[in-house]
Design a protein around this motif. Structure first.
Motif, PDB file in Angstrom:
ATOM      1  N   UNK A 178      -5.879   4.271 -17.461  1.00  0.00           N
ATOM      2  CA  UNK A 178      -7.174   3.751 -16.975  1.00  0.00           C
ATOM      3  C   UNK A 178      -7.188   3.480 -15.450  1.00  0.00           C
ATOM      4  N   UNK A 179      -6.149   2.855 -14.831  1.00  0.00           N
ATOM      5  CA  UNK A 179      -6.159   2.557 -13.279  1.00  0.00           C
ATOM      6  C   UNK A 179      -5.792   4.021 -12.559  1.00  0.00           C
ATOM      7  N   UNK A 235      -7.256   7.094 -13.577  1.00  0.00           N
ATOM      8  CA  UNK A 235      -8.685   7.587 -13.664  1.00  0.00           C
ATOM      9  C   UNK A 235      -9.617   7.025 -12.700  1.00  0.00           C
ATOM     10  N   UNK A 236      -9.555   5.490 -12.548  1.00  0.00           N
ATOM     11  CA  UNK A 236     -10.235   4.911 -11.718  1.00  0.00           C
ATOM     12  C   UNK A 236      -9.604   5.191 -10.079  1.00  0.00           C
ATOM     13  N   UNK A 237      -8.634   5.371 -10.013  1.00  0.00           N
ATOM     14  CA  UNK A 237      -8.056   5.802  -8.556  1.00  0.00           C
ATOM     15  C   UNK A 237      -8.579   7.153  -8.288  1.00  0.00           C
ATOM     16  N   UNK A 238      -8.647   8.024  -9.388  1.00  0.00           N
ATOM     17  CA  UNK A 238      -9.262   9.696  -9.154  1.00  0.00           C
ATOM     18  C   UNK A 238     -10.823   9.470  -8.747  1.00  0.00           C
ATOM     19  N   UNK A 239     -11.206   8.434  -9.567  1.00  0.00           N
ATOM     20  CA  UNK A 239     -12.756   8.548  -9.296  1.00  0.00           C
ATOM     21  C   UNK A 239     -13.287   7.965  -7.906  1.00  0.00           C
ATOM     22  N   UNK A 240     -12.342   7.058  -7.414  1.00  0.00           N
ATOM     23  CA  UNK A 240     -12.362   6.535  -5.908  1.00  0.00           C
ATOM     24  C   UNK A 240     -12.089   7.585  -4.872  1.00  0.00           C
ATOM     25  N   UNK A 241     -11.209   8.334  -5.078  1.00  0.00           N
ATOM     26  CA  UNK A 241     -10.881   9.647  -4.191  1.00  0.00           C
ATOM     27  C   UNK A 241     -11.861  10.360  -4.105  1.00  0.00           C
ATOM     28  N   UNK A 267      -9.722   0.370 -14.392  1.00  0.00           N
ATOM     29  CA  UNK A 267     -10.236   1.221 -13.563  1.00  0.00           C
ATOM     30  C   UNK A 267     -10.660   0.500 -12.323  1.00  0.00           C
ATOM     31  N   UNK A 268     -11.122  -0.880 -12.322  1.00  0.00           N
ATOM     32  CA  UNK A 268     -11.629  -1.604 -11.361  1.00  0.00           C
ATOM     33  C   UNK A 268     -10.410  -1.948 -10.462  1.00  0.00           C
ATOM     34  N   UNK A 269      -9.246  -2.046 -10.860  1.00  0.00           N
ATOM     35  CA  UNK A 269      -8.073  -2.178 -10.091  1.00  0.00           C
ATOM     36  C   UNK A 269      -8.036  -1.235  -9.082  1.00  0.00           C
ATOM     37  N   UNK A 270      -8.669  -0.088  -9.107  1.00  0.00           N
ATOM     38  CA  UNK A 270      -8.550   1.088  -8.248  1.00  0.00           C
ATOM     39  C   UNK A 270      -9.710   1.048  -7.293  1.00  0.00           C
ATOM     40  N   UNK A 271     -10.684   0.224  -7.211  1.00  0.00           N
ATOM     41  CA  UNK A 271     -11.961   0.113  -6.573  1.00  0.00           C
ATOM     42  C   UNK A 271     -12.147  -0.840  -5.667  1.00  0.00           C
ATOM     43  N   UNK A 272     -12.441  -0.527  -4.667  1.00  0.00           N
ATOM     44  CA  UNK A 272     -12.794  -1.558  -3.467  1.00  0.00           C
ATOM     45  C   UNK A 272     -13.778  -2.545  -3.672  1.00  0.00           C
ATOM     46  N   UNK A 273     -14.850  -1.837  -4.697  1.00  0.00           N
ATOM     47  CA  UNK A 273     -15.923  -2.731  -4.966  1.00  0.00           C
ATOM     48  C   UNK A 273     -16.225  -2.838  -6.408  1.00  0.00           C
ATOM     49  N   UNK A 274     -16.804  -3.827  -6.630  1.00  0.00           N
ATOM     50  CA  UNK A 274     -16.979  -4.264  -8.372  1.00  0.00           C
ATOM     51  C   UNK A 274     -18.476  -3.741  -8.612  1.00  0.00           C
ATOM     52  N   UNK A 275     -18.674  -2.969  -9.387  1.00  0.00           N
ATOM     53  CA  UNK A 275     -19.887  -2.300  -9.767  1.00  0.00           C
ATOM     54  C   UNK A 275     -20.493  -3.520 -10.818  1.00  0.00           C
TER      55      UNK A 275
END
Length: 177
Positions: free
Chosen positions: A49-50, A52-58, A81-89
């Motif tokens: 999960x993290x 894929x979150x990082x990939x989505x961010x990149x 996934x949210x662990x890798x995002x700078x914003x919370x959707x």
């Protein structure tokens, strides 16, 4: 003399919309007392999960809105996934996405997406694979934690109809990283 005035909100609403389809990460089948709805992620799912979150961010496709099945494993996928995002959707957990058909997933994007530029739908097979295949106009298997990204030339998600053309943008799964 003519003065041009920029209206950022109206320009934003004219941007193409991005739809991120994701199948939940790998779930744990170890506790037979749990219902399918209540199964959690296993170690691989918690690891993927993290990633894929990082990939989505990149890739530049962190969603503004996440529409998530009410199953425990889909919600844990979002959390990871949210662990890798700078914003919370914005997050909307929907019972209707649990084991949903492709048509239900499509209608959910249309009815819930509003004017968000990037909407993510996290759901289950077979519906998520069937929808991705229909949108890509080719067979597309969605293994656990896989992501398929599409774009639409619409101003509002309510404009989605059966005739709306989707542009296939990218596919990624943990095994491909």
């Amino acid at each position: 003399m003519t003065t041009e005035v920029n209206h950022p909100t109206s320009e934003r609403s004219q941007m193409p919309k991005t739809l991120v389809l994701m199948r939940h990460a790998k779930s744990d089948w170890g506790d037979p007392s749990l219902s399918d709805h209540d199964r959690q992620l296993n170690r691989r799912g918690l690891r993927d999960s993290p990633v894929m979150g990082q990939w989505l961010s990149q890739f530049g496709a962190v969603p503004d809105l996440v529409l998530c099945s009410s199953a425990v494993r889909t919600q844990e996928t979002v959390d990871g996934m949210q662990e890798a995002w700078s914003t919370d959707p914005q997050l909307s957990v929907l019972d209707s996405l649990y084991l949903a058909s492709p048509e239900t997933i499509w209608r959910t994007a249309a009815s819930e997406g509003g004017q968000h530029d990037c909407v993510m739908l996290i759901a289950h097979n077979p519906g998520i694979s069937q929808l991705a295949s229909m949108m890509a106009d080719r067979g597309m298997e969605m293994p656990t934690a896989a992501i398929a990204i599409f774009r639409f030339d619409i101003a509002d998600w309510s404009e989605l109809s059966s005739g709306t053309e989707a542009e296939f943008v990218q596919f990624m799964s943990p095994k491909l990283l």
